[in-house]
Design a protein around this motif. Structure first.
Motif, PDB file in Angstrom:
ATOM      1  N   GLU A  61       0.850  -1.430   0.037  1.00  0.00           N
ATOM      2  CA  GLU A  61      -0.057  -0.252  -0.113  1.00  0.00           C
ATOM      3  C   GLU A  61       0.767   1.170   0.080  1.00  0.00           C
ATOM      4  OE1 GLU A  61      -2.848  -0.106   3.195  1.00  0.00           O
ATOM      5  OE2 GLU A  61      -3.581  -1.824   2.554  1.00  0.00           O
ATOM      6  N   VAL A  62       1.836   1.314   0.845  1.00  0.00           N
ATOM      7  CA  VAL A  62       2.659   2.284   0.810  1.00  0.00           C
ATOM      8  C   VAL A  62       3.807   2.385  -0.317  1.00  0.00           C
ATOM      9  CG1 VAL A  62       2.549   2.431   3.242  1.00  0.00           C
ATOM     10  CG2 VAL A  62       4.608   1.574   2.299  1.00  0.00           C
ATOM     11  N   ALA A  63       3.748   1.502  -0.998  1.00  0.00           N
ATOM     12  CA  ALA A  63       4.587   1.164  -2.285  1.00  0.00           C
ATOM     13  C   ALA A  63       3.866   1.524  -3.773  1.00  0.00           C
ATOM     14  CB  ALA A  63       5.651  -0.010  -2.269  1.00  0.00           C
ATOM     15  N   HIS A  68       5.209  -6.772  -7.296  1.00  0.00           N
ATOM     16  CA  HIS A  68       6.293  -7.449  -6.604  1.00  0.00           C
ATOM     17  C   HIS A  68       6.582  -7.629  -5.207  1.00  0.00           C
ATOM     18  CE1 HIS A  68       8.142  -3.780  -8.073  1.00  0.00           C
ATOM     19  NE2 HIS A  68       9.099  -3.974  -7.431  1.00  0.00           N
ATOM     20  N   VAL A  69       6.094  -6.363  -4.411  1.00  0.00           N
ATOM     21  CA  VAL A  69       6.337  -6.349  -3.257  1.00  0.00           C
ATOM     22  C   VAL A  69       5.534  -7.447  -2.415  1.00  0.00           C
ATOM     23  CG1 VAL A  69       5.827  -4.884  -1.157  1.00  0.00           C
ATOM     24  CG2 VAL A  69       6.598  -3.872  -2.999  1.00  0.00           C
ATOM     25  N   GLY A 156      10.264   3.575  -5.275  1.00  0.00           N
ATOM     26  CA  GLY A 156       9.031   4.297  -5.333  1.00  0.00           C
ATOM     27  C   GLY A 156       8.071   3.953  -4.246  1.00  0.00           C
ATOM     28  N   PHE A 157       8.208   4.679  -3.107  1.00  0.00           N
ATOM     29  CA  PHE A 157       7.339   4.676  -1.974  1.00  0.00           C
ATOM     30  C   PHE A 157       7.172   5.640  -1.220  1.00  0.00           C
ATOM     31  CE2 PHE A 157      11.566   3.570  -0.721  1.00  0.00           C
ATOM     32  CZ  PHE A 157      11.905   4.185   0.522  1.00  0.00           C
ATOM     33  N   ASP A 158       6.060   5.662  -0.297  1.00  0.00           N
ATOM     34  CA  ASP A 158       5.934   6.898   0.552  1.00  0.00           C
ATOM     35  C   ASP A 158       6.403   6.798   1.858  1.00  0.00           C
ATOM     36  OD1 ASP A 158       4.829   8.673   2.398  1.00  0.00           O
ATOM     37  OD2 ASP A 158       3.259   8.797   1.228  1.00  0.00           O
ATOM     38  N   LEU A 177      13.331  -0.037  -0.363  1.00  0.00           N
ATOM     39  CA  LEU A 177      12.819  -1.275  -0.098  1.00  0.00           C
ATOM     40  C   LEU A 177      13.590  -2.321  -0.946  1.00  0.00           C
ATOM     41  CD1 LEU A 177       9.071  -0.560  -0.470  1.00  0.00           C
ATOM     42  CD2 LEU A 177      10.365  -0.255   1.653  1.00  0.00           C
ATOM     43  N   VAL A 178      13.459  -3.576  -0.416  1.00  0.00           N
ATOM     44  CA  VAL A 178      14.373  -4.617  -1.354  1.00  0.00           C
ATOM     45  C   VAL A 178      13.127  -5.883  -1.306  1.00  0.00           C
ATOM     46  CG1 VAL A 178      16.128  -6.228  -1.808  1.00  0.00           C
ATOM     47  CG2 VAL A 178      16.476  -3.877  -1.050  1.00  0.00           C
TER      48      VAL A 178
END
Length: 224
Positions: A61-63, A68-69, A156-158, A177-178
């Motif tokens: 949701e934050v990405a 793929h998350v 790309g995330f908040d 993030l990874v």
């Protein structure tokens, strides 16, 4: 896996198989990550490792809904402590005990220097921790590849939403993030032509600097 193979076969993978990643493998990856270099050896990094479905859904949701998350069995939030002095005492005491510092006075001087860094302001400290923590993020991806896993860095995330969703203190800067797991059969692999990489001649400048533009040639197109 040899280091050159780990580097050269790493791909940013978005499609993952259903095969889980066991805790021992995750532990082995982070055992290597902790050897990453950092300014003054202050090791500002912390990692939020998410393997439970509901937590990866929250991360998605934050990405911005990136699939793929959640498709990956493991997602990692790479965080940097923006307070340089957070680990100063332990780092300085270690250096004293191992002879890197000659005496208590030198130890106190090192701590004073690090405390001075902490007073530079929010912008400078965010930049400082991002530089060191990004090194650990790259180590994470190489270490994962050496364990036979695939990864993808996610920029790309908040960041503020991430902190709120997982109750992460404002002192920590969300650096990246990874995603991590076993690549799906249809994912990019070592048989897929590697995307264009600029040549050594393009990116290395000896003694003087003059910007160079990327040029795509037949050799670059053929490179795997």
């Amino acid at each position: 896996m040899e280091f050159d193979e780990a580097v050269q076969t790493r791909r940013s993978v978005h499609e993952y198989s259903d095969e889980p990643v066991d805790d021992a493998t995750i532990e082995a990856v982070f055992e290597q990550v902790r050897y990453s270099p950092s300014s003054y050896n202050l090791q500002p990094w912390e990692f939020l490792v998410l393997t439970e479905d509901e937590n990866r859904e929250r991360l998605k949701e934050v990405a911005y809904g990136q699939e793929h998350v959640t498709d990956a069995p493991v997602a990692v939030a790479v965080l940097g402590n923006t307070d340089p002095s957070a680990h100063a005492e332990a780092v300085a005491e270690d250096q004293l005990r191992k002879g890197y510092l000659p005496n208590e006075e030198a130890k106190a001087g090192l701590i004073e220097t690090i405390d001075g860094m902490a007073e530079r302001g929010e912008r400078e400290n965010r930049l400082w921790t991002t530089r060191s923590t990004a090194l650990a993020g790259m180590t994470l991806m190489h270490a994962a590849r050496a364990e036979g896993l695939s990864t993808c860095p996610v920029g790309g995330f908040d960041g503020e939403a991430l902190q709120a969703a997982f109750d992460i203190d404002d002192q920590y800067e969300p650096v990246m993030l990874v995603t991590m797991g076993h690549a799906a059969a249809n994912a990019q692999d070592t048989t897929t032509p590697r995307k264009f990489r600029r040549s050594v001649e393009d990116i290395v400048h000896r003694e003087t600097f003059e910007p160079t533009a990327a040029e795509l040639d037949d050799e670059a197109v053929a490179e795997h």
